[in-house]
Scaffold this active site. Structure first.
Site, short mmCIF file in Angstrom:
data_model
loop_
_atom_site.label_atom_id
_atom_site.label_comp_id
_atom_site.label_asym_id
_atom_site.label_seq_id
_atom_site.Cartn_x
_atom_site.Cartn_y
_atom_site.Cartn_z
N ASN A 120 47.70 -1.68 51.76
CA ASN A 120 47.78 -3.08 52.24
C ASN A 120 49.12 -3.25 52.94
OD1 ASN A 120 49.84 -4.01 50.27
ND2 ASN A 120 48.20 -3.53 48.80
N GLY A 159 41.92 0.79 44.07
CA GLY A 159 41.16 1.74 44.88
C GLY A 159 41.90 3.04 45.14
N VAL A 160 41.77 3.53 46.35
CA VAL A 160 42.37 4.81 46.69
C VAL A 160 43.90 4.70 46.70
CG1 VAL A 160 42.25 4.55 49.22
CG2 VAL A 160 42.09 6.81 48.20
N ASP A 161 44.41 3.54 47.05
CA ASP A 161 45.86 3.28 47.04
C ASP A 161 46.43 3.48 45.62
OD1 ASP A 161 48.34 2.43 47.89
OD2 ASP A 161 47.77 0.33 48.19
N SER A 221 39.01 0.71 54.58
CA SER A 221 38.49 -0.67 54.63
C SER A 221 37.11 -0.88 53.99
CB SER A 221 38.43 -1.23 56.07
OG SER A 221 39.69 -1.68 56.49
N GLY A 259 36.10 -0.45 50.91
CA GLY A 259 36.08 -0.83 49.51
C GLY A 259 36.39 -2.31 49.37
N VAL A 260 37.54 -2.61 48.79
CA VAL A 260 37.98 -3.99 48.57
C VAL A 260 37.96 -4.82 49.87
CG1 VAL A 260 39.97 -5.40 47.88
CG2 VAL A 260 39.44 -3.32 46.63
N1 AR6 Z 1 39.51 9.29 46.73
C1 AR6 Z 1 38.78 9.05 47.85
N2 AR6 Z 1 38.23 7.85 48.13
C2 AR6 Z 1 38.42 6.86 47.23
C3 AR6 Z 1 39.18 7.03 46.04
C4 AR6 Z 1 39.73 8.32 45.81
N3 AR6 Z 1 40.47 8.59 44.72
N4 AR6 Z 1 39.17 5.84 45.35
C5 AR6 Z 1 38.45 4.97 46.08
N5 AR6 Z 1 37.99 5.57 47.20
P1 AR6 Z 1 39.62 0.84 48.89
P2 AR6 Z 1 40.16 -0.73 51.33
C6 AR6 Z 1 37.17 5.02 48.30
O1 AR6 Z 1 39.16 -0.37 48.17
O2 AR6 Z 1 38.76 -1.20 51.38
C7 AR6 Z 1 43.77 -1.51 47.72
O3 AR6 Z 1 44.01 -2.34 46.62
C8 AR6 Z 1 36.36 3.78 48.03
O4 AR6 Z 1 35.14 4.10 47.36
O5 AR6 Z 1 40.49 1.81 48.17
O6 AR6 Z 1 40.81 -0.23 52.60
C9 AR6 Z 1 44.88 -1.59 48.76
O7 AR6 Z 1 46.13 -1.82 48.17
C10 AR6 Z 1 36.11 3.27 49.45
O8 AR6 Z 1 35.03 4.00 50.04
O9 AR6 Z 1 40.42 0.45 50.26
C11 AR6 Z 1 44.45 -2.75 49.59
O10 AR6 Z 1 44.85 -3.99 49.04
C12 AR6 Z 1 37.39 3.67 50.19
O11 AR6 Z 1 38.05 4.62 49.33
C13 AR6 Z 1 42.95 -2.66 49.58
O12 AR6 Z 1 42.61 -1.97 48.38
C14 AR6 Z 1 38.33 2.52 50.48
O13 AR6 Z 1 38.31 1.60 49.41
C15 AR6 Z 1 42.42 -1.85 50.74
O14 AR6 Z 1 41.02 -1.92 50.75
#
Ligand code: AR6
Length: 179
Positions: free
Chosen positions: A31, A39-41, A124, A126-127
């Site tokens: 973010n 999530g991944v972050d 983008s 996920g959340v």
């Molecule tokens: N390895 C690979 N992919 C993953 C992992 C992992 N360990 N964990 C989740 N994913 P998101 P966004 C996938 O929500 O939508 C955070 O809080 C997940 O299934 O991580 O860009 C940041 O700080 C999905 O397909 O990222 C921001 O505030 C993808 O990664 C916000 O979320 C992205 O999901 C960013 O949201």
């Protein structure tokens, strides 16, 4: 899982945890604060250790569609490229261009640092709520288009869910064949 060659580069789809990948850089779907999240972050910060957050604090955040690089610390990956995807707002708020920009800027940064392998999560989707079936072809198409400018040898689309994996395999297959 699927491997497609485009000129000098190999593109592949893999399923699993991006923090486990041994590549020059993994991309973080961060973010704008760059100070961590879920999530991944969250997974990347947990696996990299507190030194990553300390370096991120010095970066002063990041605009949507832009990217910044740090070291990888305790990750197998040597670097983390932090990019900020758009929050989905229905599709009329420049979301496609901003998402494509995340992939382009991340590749440009990797190339500028002489890196030759990079792994992307599905930014983008996920959340932030970007529809995965729209994001996957955009991600793959943007990378294929941008790659020709850079000597990056290996690009991994690292998908977490079965659905995301299926979408990226389909998108990548559309680019198989002669370059
Ligand atoms: N390895 C690979 N992919 C993953 C992992 C992992 N360990 N964990 C989740 N994913 P998101 P966004 C996938 O929500 O939508 C955070 O809080 C997940 O299934 O991580 O860009 C940041 O700080 C999905 O397909 O990222 C921001 O505030 C993808 O990664 C916000 O979320 C992205 O999901 C960013 O949201």
């Amino acid at each position: 899982m699927i491997v497609v060659e485009r000129g000098r580069a190999v593109l592949e789809v893999a399923q699993g945890d991006i923090t486990r990948l041994d590549v020059d850089a993994i991309v973080n779907a961060a973010n704008r604060t760059l100070l961590g999240g879920g999530g991944v972050d969250g997974a990347i910060h947990r696996a990299a250790g507190p030194e990553l957050l300390a370096e991120c604090r010095m970066l002063g955040g990041c605009e949507t569609g832009e990217a910044k690089i740090t070291k990888g610390y305790r990750l197998p990956a040597r670097h983390v490229i932090h990019t900020v995807g758009p929050v989905w707002q229905g599709g009329e708020a420049d979301e496609d261009r901003l998402l494509a920009s995340c992939y382009r800027k991340s590749l440009a940064l990797a190339a500028a640092h002489g890196l030759s392998s990079i792994a992307f999560p599905a930014i983008s989707t996920g959340v932030y709520g970007f529809p995965p079936e729209r994001a996957a072809p955009l991600a793959v198409g943007t990378v294929v288009e941008t790659l020709v400018e850079y000597p990056i040898g290996r690009i991994v689309f690292c998908c977490f869910s079965d659905e995301s994996t299926r979408l990226h395999v389909t998108a990548l297959k559309a680019h198989a064949g002669p370059t």
